[in-house]
Design a protein around this motif. Structure first.
Motif, PDB file in Angstrom:
ATOM      1  N   GLY B 128       0.827  -1.201   0.000  1.00 27.62           N
ATOM      2  CA  GLY B 128       0.000   0.000   0.000  1.00 27.62           C
ATOM      3  C   GLY B 128       0.860   1.249   0.000  1.00 27.62           C
ATOM      4  N   GLN B 129       0.288   2.329   0.503  1.00 25.27           N
ATOM      5  CA  GLN B 129       1.032   3.587   0.575  1.00 25.27           C
ATOM      6  C   GLN B 129       0.475   4.415   1.715  1.00 25.27           C
ATOM      7  N   ALA B 130       1.171   5.494   2.054  1.00 25.34           N
ATOM      8  CA  ALA B 130       0.707   6.356   3.132  1.00 25.34           C
ATOM      9  C   ALA B 130      -0.414   7.250   2.619  1.00 25.34           C
ATOM     10  N   ILE B 131      -1.398   7.503   3.481  1.00 21.36           N
ATOM     11  CA  ILE B 131      -2.497   8.392   3.091  1.00 21.36           C
ATOM     12  C   ILE B 131      -2.720   9.458   4.158  1.00 21.36           C
ATOM     13  N   ASP B 132      -3.311  10.588   3.740  1.00 19.35           N
ATOM     14  CA  ASP B 132      -3.638  11.681   4.658  1.00 19.35           C
ATOM     15  C   ASP B 132      -5.093  11.553   5.096  1.00 19.35           C
ATOM     16  N   ASP B 322      -2.568   2.864   3.974  1.00 20.06           N
ATOM     17  CA  ASP B 322      -3.886   2.306   3.661  1.00 20.06           C
ATOM     18  C   ASP B 322      -3.857   0.789   3.762  1.00 20.06           C
ATOM     19  N   LYS B 323      -2.727   0.196   3.359  1.00 18.51           N
ATOM     20  CA  LYS B 323      -2.528  -1.248   3.530  1.00 18.51           C
ATOM     21  C   LYS B 323      -1.133  -1.460   4.090  1.00 18.51           C
ATOM     22  N   GLY B 324      -0.986  -2.546   4.846  1.00 18.30           N
ATOM     23  CA  GLY B 324       0.355  -2.886   5.298  1.00 18.30           C
ATOM     24  C   GLY B 324       0.814  -2.112   6.516  1.00 18.30           C
ATOM     25  N   ASN B 325      -0.128  -1.696   7.380  1.00 19.74           N
ATOM     26  CA  ASN B 325       0.279  -1.126   8.664  1.00 19.74           C
ATOM     27  C   ASN B 325       0.935  -2.214   9.500  1.00 19.74           C
ATOM     28  N   LYS B 326       1.748  -1.798  10.466  1.00 21.33           N
ATOM     29  CA  LYS B 326       2.406  -2.773  11.331  1.00 21.33           C
ATOM     30  C   LYS B 326       1.365  -3.643  12.011  1.00 21.33           C
TER      31      LYS B 326
END
Lengths: 334, 373, 354
Positions: B128-132, B322-326
């Motif tokens: 995923g990627q970081a989102i605001d 959005d995906k792949g948080n710890k």
């Protein structure tokens, strides 16, 4: 910059010798010696390796930052290290660091020498010991506490003094005061003076106590007053001690971080007046810019840290050399 | 012999000190908020869903939302015992850096992620990627300390001149013209800005540049570009300087304006606008979502058309993957974000001088939070 | 009033002693100039106490000089002048130092209580009163203890190496780098550990990470002070011991170290005091944890200096009170440490001739 290369030439660590059985045999002197030598040399090498790693790391990061700088590192009056073509220079920081440290020295050295003389030659014996002790304790007060005190107690009380300085010496331009919050280089200098006072006092006191008693007694016997004794036999003896004490104090003043950061109102300008809020110091700039810095910005801050590092090194080295020249006295009065 | 006896005494003393310290540390307990504190701001803890939340939740970033996070943490900790939210107000940039290095569960930032930062985030957010996620809005108040002046009206141009060192005293004709009734002293103007980089400075200078481009020649940004003036660290730092210094003026989030008089802004509207939560909400309501996909970055309007809208505003985002948080903190992060975006959570903002995010946007935020993985 | 007594002596110049001012002159002049300064200050409407103090000091020095020149002659006057200058510098220095301690005690005692010591900040917001420093005390104690565990042995052995064995290139390099090390800005040490331990090796924030940075700062201080103290040990002691056939390592352990142990302990304690007050590396490495965490190897911790800095930065009345109380606790901790060190140093020190 050549620190890194110099460390590479350090001799490789010898294999650590820690055989318990050898130590157990008390009669054999040589194995014990060898272990002890190995241990102590080993820790010297550990220290060297840590230091070399830090120095190499710093130089590497600083070099990264300097290669991309679009400003002149020495003369630019700006710190835009996070911008996309980064532009930064240490002129303001160097000025602020040197000026605040000089103010601190000008205030602290005479006072510290006075206290040292007071403890060593003037105070009643019963008073001298506790005073020396209190001064020792003050050397241990953490700088964050000095910072808290400086920002909440000292600075608000300086407005009156500064307006007075302005009316008396305002015409020089150096002591012009605009009536802002007293968070200027002068305030920093005063705070630093108080912070380095204990160190300078301690070292000069030690030196004064080592002044040859014979000289003093001879002078007294010739009818000299106490001041004449001090001026003719104690001060000449202690001069290099005072100088090196001042250098040590200077070294501390140059690198002080948190206390300066809490007291100063940092701006990237050099102002003619010492009482105008503004300016900055190396350490303060690192501490207050570090949090928000991008990766590149951090490298730039490290580059400025390296400069501070070299200045401190020079000052400490000079102090050491002066002390070393008088080594023959050490041990005499232990 | 004598030496030995004294040794023993020294040892005893040392032992006493150590055991004292141990005793002190052994009986320590955490402040849970149920006993201490003023308790003035009551919150409804019943609606907080803890789910599988547990352990420590480390986060860092914007200091602008620190007071909001404090209030949220308090309510949240009462509902979910055993969860420790540790928010470190290091500043937006540091927060994003720490998040991108995988040190924290989420970051708080006053400005949306840069494309380069999103690119970098793909390393940390697996798949995923970081989102605001916009969570906190608020007015940036311009506070002043001029003895004898209780109401002060300024427009963008005058304000730009004040902060640009063009207007030097408070009885300047430009200020007089806007405040014909005020008794303006000839005190020197002491303009304070933030010495650290800050989203507040970013938004404030964007406003100046947007509303008075002729008077404000500097590029807007997180660093204060203008020369001169005085500075202090953090919103709390500048606001306490304004309190102490006669003639001072500065900008900070409304929640720091406790006991400080704030400037009314002369905008395109007829009446000068006060810096209040409601007036800021009117301006934030005109913001448009510009982020792509799940990213909800906003574009703020610094020249709002609505009557009574306060144009200097700030929105703080929580930055997550959005995906792949710890995996170990995912449940806790979701539960906490779920609470702060809920109606109760947004209500807490109003009680603490922040502006809630408009309904339309916060609904999207809730959907996104529910889908985090 | 003060002139009557000395003039009585001044008219009899044929005695062995030159004319002298009576002993009570100095205190009297001091009181007089202080009173005059307060008067001038009130009359001129000066609000700053600093100015009052300065005026009093100047008046005192001038008055003593004039009096002494009139009665005792130039040389004695100079002596008086120097004496009063030295007293004045002493008082000038005592004022800020006393103020520091007074303010800390006064402002700090407002919220300083067993409750404050035994509770953590927990969820208390910056502007609200309440909360405590228990988490910070635990954090600081553990971090400082760990840092000392690393730095003291290495520092001591290095100093022994430099003084007792050190010849040649290695010793020179070590001396040089110890000097370099003293100049490391604390934030740089923190940065080094951050990139090495947390970013490259991938560990989390912990008290241990902070302790490593602190130990880097502590090592050179320990080396330098130990070195100075070992150099002060008279060579005759070493020679005597070696001449009796005692091996060198036993000489060092049993003769040299015990002789210098007082100074070494003081040096170590000062080093501990220095790192106990460090803020910057702790901020980077230990993170901030308002809750109690008793395991320095796992997760974020609190720290006293960091706590003071943050409560100061939070800028509300309640947080200022907490900052002062924490400063009081920190100073108290360091003072106790110092007292204990002094005690040990005094008891351990071998009796010298004096």
């Amino acid at each position: 910059m050549d620190i890194a290369t110099q460390t590479e030439t350090a001799p490789p660590p010898p294999p650590p010798a820690t055989t318990e059985q050898q130590r157990a045999s008390r009669g054999a002197t040589r194995p014990g010696d060898r272990i002890f030598l190995g241990l102590s040399r080993g820790s010297g090498i550990v220290l060297l390796v840590i230091m070399a790693a830090i120095a190499a790391f710093l130089t590497y990061r600083a070099a990264l930052a300097l290669s991309d700088n679009t400003g002149n590192f020495l003369t630019t009056f700006e710190w835009d290290a996070n911008a996309i073509p980064p532009k930064f220079g240490i002129a303001v920081l160097a000025f602020g660091t040197v000026v605040s440290s000089i103010i601190a020295l000008v205030i602290a050295v005479p006072v510290a020498v006075g206290i040292a003389l007071f403890i060593s030659h003037y105070a009643p014996r019963k008073l001298a010991v506790p005073i020396a002790y209190v001064i020792d304790l003050l050397a241990a007060v953490p700088s964050i506490v000095y910072g808290l005190w400086g920002a909440l107690v000292v600075a608000p009380n300086l407005t009156g003094f500064y307006s007075w300085l302005d009316t008396v010496l305002g015409w020089t331009g150096i002591f012009e005061y605009q009536g802002g919050a007293p968070r200027s280089l002068m305030t920093v200098g005063i705070l630093l003076a108080i912070m380095i006072l204990p160190i300078i006092t301690n070292v000069s006191r030690e030196v004064f106590l080592q002044a040859p008693k014979m000289h003093e007694e001879a002078a007294l016997a010739l009818g000299a007053t106490r001041w004449e004794v001090i001026r003719m036999s104690v001060l000449p003896f202690g001069r290099s001690g005072i100088i090196s004490a001042s250098m040590l104090g200077l070294g501390r003043a140059l690198g002080e971080t948190i206390a300066v950061a809490t007291v100063l109102s940092p701006t990237f300008l050099i102002s003619a007046s010492l009482l105008d809020p503004g300016g900055g110091t190396f350490a303060q700039n690192i501490a207050s810019k570090f949090n928000e810095a991008s990766e590149y910005g951090r490298d730039a801050l490290i580059a400025s840290g390296l400069v501070l590092f070299l200045i401190t090194l020079l000052v400490n080295g000079a102090a050491r050399m002066i002390i070393a020249r008088r080594k023959e006295y050490s041990g005499a009065n232990a | 012999m004598k030496l030995q006896r004294m040794n023993r005494r020294a040892l005893a003393l040392g032992a006493l000190a150590v055991s004292g310290a141990l005793a002190l540390t052994a009986c320590g307990s955490d402040e849970t908020g149920s006993t201490g504190g003023s308790g003035g701001k009551q919150t409804n803890a019943a609606n907080i869903k803890c789910d599988d939340a547990k352990g420590q939740l480390a986060a860092s970033g914007s200091s602008a939302q620190k007071n909001a996070i404090d209030a949220w943490t308090k309510a949240y900790a009462q509902a979910c015992q055993g969860v420790q939210v540790q928010y470190n107000p290091t500043g937006s940039g540091a927060g994003i850096t720490a998040f991108l290095q995988g040190q924290t569960a989420f970051a708080g930032s006053d400005s949306a992620l840069e494309p380069a930062e999103i690119e970098k985030s793909k390393k940390i957010c697996k798949g995923g990627q970081a989102i605001d996620l916009p969570m906190v809005g608020g007015p940036i108040a311009v506070g002043y300390n001029v003895p004898g002046v209780d109401n002060l009206v300024l427009d963008a141009k005058t304000m730009a001149d004040i902060f640009n060192d063009k207007i030097k005293t408070w009885d300047d004709p430009a200020i007089k013209k806007l405040n014909p009734d005020a008794k303006l002293p000839n005190t020197k103007v002491q303009a304070f800005h933030r010495s650290d980089e800050s989203g507040t400075t970013d938004n404030f200078t964007k406003y100046l540049k947007g509303a008075a481009p002729d008077a404000w020649p500097h590029e807007p940004g997180k660093t204060w570009e203008a020369k001169g003036g005085q500075s202090a660290n953090g919103s709390a730092g500048v606001s306490s300087q304004v309190k102490q210094t006669p003639g001072a003026i500065s900008y900070f989030e409304l929640s720091y304006a406790d006991g400080i008089k704030t400037v009314d802004l002369k905008t395109e509207a007829k009446e000068p606008v006060k810096a209040t939560v409601d007036n800021a909400s009117k301006a934030i309501a005109e913001a448009k979502v510009t982020g792509k996909g799940k990213d909800l970055a906003l574009d703020l309007n610094y020249k709002p058309q609505a009557e009574g809208a306060y144009p200097i505003t700030l929105v703080t985002y929580e930055v997550v993957c959005d995906k792949g948080n710890k995996a170990e903190t995912l449940a806790t992060t979701k539960s906490f974000l779920n609470y702060i975006s809920s109606e109760d959570g947004q209500q807490v903002l109003k009680d603490n001088d922040y502006a809630p995010i408009p309904d339309e946007i916060i609904t999207k935020v809730r959907e996104t939070v529910a889908g985090l993985s | 009033m003060s002139t009557t007594a000395p003039t009585a002596q001044a008219v009899t110049p044929d005695t062995l002693h030159a004319a002298r001012l009576p002993r009570w002159t100095s205190p009297l002049v001091a009181i007089g100039s202080a009173a005059a300064a307060v008067g001038i200050g009130l009359a001129a409407g000066l609000h700053s106490r600093v100015q009052w103090g300065l005026i009093a000091a100047v008046l005192f020095v001038i008055a003593s000089y004039v009096l002494a020149t009139a009665v005792e002659g130039r040389r004695q006057a100079k002596d008086r002048f120097a004496t009063s200058m030295i007293w004045v510098t002493f008082l000038l220095a005592v004022i800020p130092l006393a103020s520091l301690i007074w303010e800390t005690v006064e402002r700090g005692s407002k919220v300083f209580s067993p409750y404050f010591l035994s509770h953590s900040m927990g969820v208390v917001a910056d502007q609200d009163p309440g909360g405590g420093i228990n988490h910070a005390i635990i954090g600081t104690l553990q971090q400082v203890a760990l840092a000392s565990l690393i730095a003291v042995p290495i520092g001591l052995l290095t100093a022994i190496y430099l003084v007792e064995y050190g010849r040649g290139k290695l010793a020179k390099a070590v001396t040089f780098f110890v000097d370099v090390m003293t100049g490391i800005p604390s934030i740089v040490a923190g940065l080094f550990v951050l990139s090495f331990w947390i970013l490259i090796l991938g560990f989390d924030f912990s008290g241990w990470a902070g302790a490593m940075a602190l130990s880097i700062l502590m090592m050179p201080v320990v080396v330098r002070s130990t070195e100075e103290m070992l150099k002060l040990v008279p060579n005759e002691l070493r020679e005597a011991s070696l001449a009796l056939g005692v091996p060198k390592w036993r000489t060092i352990l049993k003769v040299v170290l015990p002789t210098a142990i007082g100074g070494i302990t003081t040096g170590v304690m000062l080093a501990v005091a220095r790192i106990a007050g460090e803020t910057a590396p702790v901020l980077l490495l230990v993170w901030v944890n308002p809750f109690i965490n008793t395991n320095p190897f796992d997760g974020a911790q609190g720290s006293l200096p960091l706590y003071i800095y943050q409560q100061y930065a939070a800028g509300s009345e309640a947080s200022y009170d907490r900052a002062w109380a924490a400063a009081l606790a920190l100073i108290g901790f360091i003072m106790i440490l110092n007292l204990v060190a002094r005690g040990i140093a005094r008891w351990k020190a071998p009796k010298t001739g004096r």
